[in-house]
Design an enzyme around this catalytic site. Sequence first.
Site, PDB file in Angstrom:
ATOM      1  N   ASP A  22       0.868  -1.162   0.000  1.00 32.25           N
ATOM      2  CA  ASP A  22       0.000   0.000   0.000  1.00 32.25           C
ATOM      3  C   ASP A  22       0.916   1.227   0.000  1.00 32.25           C
ATOM      4  OD1 ASP A  22      -2.294   1.671   0.460  1.00 32.25           O
ATOM      5  OD2 ASP A  22      -1.763   1.700   2.588  1.00 32.25           O
ATOM      6  N   ASP A  68      -0.308   4.971   0.868  1.00 37.12           N
ATOM      7  CA  ASP A  68      -0.646   5.972   1.878  1.00 37.12           C
ATOM      8  C   ASP A  68      -0.519   5.391   3.284  1.00 37.12           C
ATOM      9  OD1 ASP A  68      -3.175   8.027   0.260  1.00 37.12           O
ATOM     10  OD2 ASP A  68      -1.399   7.060  -0.554  1.00 37.12           O
TER      11      ASP A  68
END
Length: 305
Positions: free
Chosen positions: A94, A96
């Site tokens: 991922d 963020d």
Amino acid sequence: MTASITLIGDHLADYLPVFESWLEQQFLKTSTRVLTNPQDAFCVQRYDLSTTIHDGKYEELRAQLLAMADTSGIDHIFQPFTPILSEPGLAVFDMDSTLIKAEVMDELAVEMGIGAQIAAVTASAMRGEIDFTESFVQRLSLLNGLSSDVMDSVYQRIEHMDGISILMKVLHKFGWKTAILSGGFTYFANRVQQDYGMTEVHANELDIVDGTLTGKHIGPIVDAKRKQQLLALLKEQYSVPHSQTVACGDGANDLLMLNDAGLGVALHAKPIVRKQAPCPMSQLGLEGVLYLLGLDSNEIAQSLM
């Protein structure tokens, strides 16, 4: 494959008798390795289990170890097996709050003057309280009219996650493929990819007309299900077995891919993710993944030369 438990913290010495007493109570036989050096600012100790762990017992032990981690402030990371760094592998991330210390949607909202409003919805989505896709569309619509010129300055002010450079250098030295699977935006994910030489990016593309965000996106949304699908597709594309895959994320929309990877690391994760992810880690940055792959501090340093 050998199961293991890795402890990570800055005050292990006083705690080890407590933990080792727990191992005895569970009838777990182990061999121990100290992975850090005395001069390191933190301690990592790994216990390789010689006792066979059956499926039902695994979940019971994982729940106990999570409770012990929450009480002690020391990571107790239970792995049924460890990917082999010297063999071909795939690591997906991922972006963020995992590769960077920000949520890019929130940062763009600051530029619109609605930062607090958007951040509250983002936090709720990451905790799994509301649907990610629904909240994504809702939040993005509020960015209609924002100039795309702000995106470079937004990226420039975002801090990158501790340990990102170390982790990527070591993974790439051993020939691993690395991919960003992000519910954020391609502009930012492409910049992270370029900064660290990552293999590929899958993220959401902003619809921009005449230099202005329209509040819409182009193509399918990279949500939890899409991340899970992409992990499976990349495994096949690069001919990597399940046992040689690593996934790392922090939000509820990462849980499917974390649970589908050989090593699923929930980094500084929200409570629901810590509870449901295989390997929650909160005491280190991304370099902590290397200790979970079995490297010690000296081996990490040598790999960076």
